[in-house]
Design a protein around this motif. Structure first.
Motif, PDB file in Angstrom:
ATOM      1  N   ASN A   1      14.053 -34.251  31.184  1.00  0.00           N
ATOM      2  CA  ASN A   1      14.284 -33.414  30.171  1.00  0.00           C
ATOM      3  C   ASN A   1      15.680 -32.963  29.912  1.00  0.00           C
ATOM      4  O   ASN A   1      16.204 -31.574  29.673  1.00  0.00           O
ATOM      5  N   ILE A   2      16.498 -33.987  29.417  1.00  0.00           N
ATOM      6  CA  ILE A   2      18.045 -34.055  29.116  1.00  0.00           C
ATOM      7  C   ILE A   2      17.985 -33.406  27.760  1.00  0.00           C
ATOM      8  O   ILE A   2      17.445 -33.978  26.759  1.00  0.00           O
TER       9      ILE A   2
ATOM     10  N   ALA B   1      19.264 -29.919  32.003  1.00  0.00           N
ATOM     11  CA  ALA B   1      18.345 -30.937  32.479  1.00  0.00           C
ATOM     12  C   ALA B   1      17.542 -30.149  33.793  1.00  0.00           C
ATOM     13  O   ALA B   1      18.064 -29.383  34.253  1.00  0.00           O
ATOM     14  N   ASP B   2      16.346 -30.865  33.649  1.00  0.00           N
ATOM     15  CA  ASP B   2      15.751 -30.587  35.113  1.00  0.00           C
ATOM     16  C   ASP B   2      15.938 -31.694  36.040  1.00  0.00           C
ATOM     17  O   ASP B   2      15.990 -32.568  35.936  1.00  0.00           O
ATOM     18  N   ALA B   3      16.256 -31.338  37.442  1.00  0.00           N
ATOM     19  CA  ALA B   3      16.788 -32.100  38.411  1.00  0.00           C
ATOM     20  C   ALA B   3      15.996 -31.851  39.847  1.00  0.00           C
ATOM     21  O   ALA B   3      15.493 -30.692  39.816  1.00  0.00           O
ATOM     22  N   THR B   4      16.407 -32.461  40.679  1.00  0.00           N
ATOM     23  CA  THR B   4      15.675 -32.533  42.103  1.00  0.00           C
ATOM     24  C   THR B   4      16.969 -32.623  42.958  1.00  0.00           C
ATOM     25  O   THR B   4      17.738 -33.438  43.036  1.00  0.00           O
TER      26      THR B   4
ATOM     27  N   GLN C   1      13.909 -29.990  46.132  1.00  0.00           N
ATOM     28  CA  GLN C   1      13.597 -28.966  45.352  1.00  0.00           C
ATOM     29  C   GLN C   1      14.066 -28.959  43.841  1.00  0.00           C
ATOM     30  O   GLN C   1      15.140 -29.667  43.642  1.00  0.00           O
ATOM     31  N   ASP C   2      13.230 -28.518  43.121  1.00  0.00           N
ATOM     32  CA  ASP C   2      13.559 -28.534  41.443  1.00  0.00           C
ATOM     33  C   ASP C   2      14.652 -27.364  41.221  1.00  0.00           C
ATOM     34  O   ASP C   2      14.635 -26.575  41.452  1.00  0.00           O
ATOM     35  N   VAL C   3      15.597 -28.106  40.433  1.00  0.00           N
ATOM     36  CA  VAL C   3      16.814 -27.263  40.183  1.00  0.00           C
ATOM     37  C   VAL C   3      17.159 -27.520  38.719  1.00  0.00           C
ATOM     38  O   VAL C   3      17.381 -28.769  38.290  1.00  0.00           O
ATOM     39  N   PRO C   4      17.277 -26.554  37.887  1.00  0.00           N
ATOM     40  CA  PRO C   4      17.780 -26.743  36.442  1.00  0.00           C
ATOM     41  C   PRO C   4      19.300 -26.674  36.547  1.00  0.00           C
ATOM     42  O   PRO C   4      19.895 -26.036  37.179  1.00  0.00           O
ATOM     43  N   VAL C   5      19.764 -27.887  36.055  1.00  0.00           N
ATOM     44  CA  VAL C   5      21.308 -28.000  36.011  1.00  0.00           C
ATOM     45  C   VAL C   5      21.902 -28.100  34.733  1.00  0.00           C
ATOM     46  O   VAL C   5      21.148 -28.321  33.564  1.00  0.00           O
ATOM     47  N   SER C   6      23.308 -27.780  34.808  1.00  0.00           N
ATOM     48  CA  SER C   6      24.120 -27.944  33.873  1.00  0.00           C
ATOM     49  C   SER C   6      24.932 -29.129  33.970  1.00  0.00           C
ATOM     50  O   SER C   6      25.460 -29.500  34.830  1.00  0.00           O
ATOM     51  N   ILE C   7      25.293 -29.947  32.705  1.00  0.00           N
ATOM     52  CA  ILE C   7      25.979 -31.199  32.974  1.00  0.00           C
ATOM     53  C   ILE C   7      26.973 -31.153  32.046  1.00  0.00           C
ATOM     54  O   ILE C   7      26.704 -30.936  30.802  1.00  0.00           O
TER      55      ILE C   7
ATOM     56  N   TYR D   1      22.131 -21.544  37.399  1.00  0.00           N
ATOM     57  CA  TYR D   1      22.525 -20.178  37.546  1.00  0.00           C
ATOM     58  C   TYR D   1      23.844 -19.717  38.365  1.00  0.00           C
ATOM     59  O   TYR D   1      23.848 -18.705  38.369  1.00  0.00           O
ATOM     60  N   VAL D   2      24.631 -20.627  38.197  1.00  0.00           N
ATOM     61  CA  VAL D   2      25.979 -20.591  38.512  1.00  0.00           C
ATOM     62  C   VAL D   2      26.835 -20.838  37.504  1.00  0.00           C
ATOM     63  O   VAL D   2      27.961 -20.939  37.733  1.00  0.00           O
TER      64      VAL D   2
END
Length: 201
Positions: free
Chosen positions: A100-101, A123-126, A130-136, A158-159
């Protein structure tokens, strides 16, 4: 290999944790002669609040260098022509199951004195199961002596308030004068003294 100036690492709290050679073999020419190209990935990590996972080294900044190679008039390294959208797959070595990028915007940034584009994706990552929404954050390639250089920053969404400016600081402090001893001298543990865990594919 390339890295980040020590002052920027100290300012942002990122430790240089590894310099890894990444060899790629390709066949070229009518005889399919094999050519091996060695890339280098210098990894920097930082412990951040991963919520249910506690404090983990979930913020990562990578500097990838890859040779500019021309043989028989053919460019063997496609990185120089890749968009940030194509380069986003390179983050998969730190987070599993990235999907989901979505492209979230572009900014101009200076790397090694050269103006380039840094793109931000969500994106959504693991991470650690654990599922973690990330910024790239990924930059388009710039020249670094005889190499091409790309930077890749990843952190939990979230950071973002704290880590987005840190990624910009690290990106602008990239140097080809990498401290190769820093990976062994700087700690590879989290803030609680535990060994860090970074997922790889």
């Amino acid at each position: 290999p390339a890295g980040v100036e020590a002052t920027a690492r100290e300012e942002t709290g990122y430790d240089q944790t590894a310099i890894e050679p990444l060899s790629v073999k390709r066949g070229i020419g009518p005889t399919n002669e094999t050519v091996t190209v060695t890339n280098y990935m210098t990894t920097h990590e930082k412990s951040v609040d991963m919520r249910i996972l506690g404090s983990q080294r979930g913020a990562v900044f990578n500097v990838l260098t890859t040779p500019q190679v021309n043989i028989l008039g053919r460019e063997l390294n496609p990185v120089g022509e890749m968009s940030t959208q194509e380069l986003v797959d390179l983050v998969r070595q730190n987070y599993d199951g990235i999907e989901n990028i979505d492209h979230d915007g572009d900014t101009d940034i200076t790397v090694l004195g050269q103006s380039t584009i840094q793109s931000r994706f969500t994106a959504d990552a693991t991470f650690d199961g654990q599922d973690v929404p990330v910024s790239i954050h990924i930059t388009e390639a710039v020249e670094a002596d005889e190499d091409l250089l790309v930077t890749i920053g990843v952190y939990p969404e979230y950071v973002q308030r704290y880590e987005e400016p840190h990624i910009a600081t690290l990106t602008e402090a990239v140097t080809t004068d990498v401290d190769e001893d820093a990976s062994s001298s700087e700690s590879g543990s989290d803030d609680d003294g535990n060994e860090s865990t970074t997922n790889s594919t």
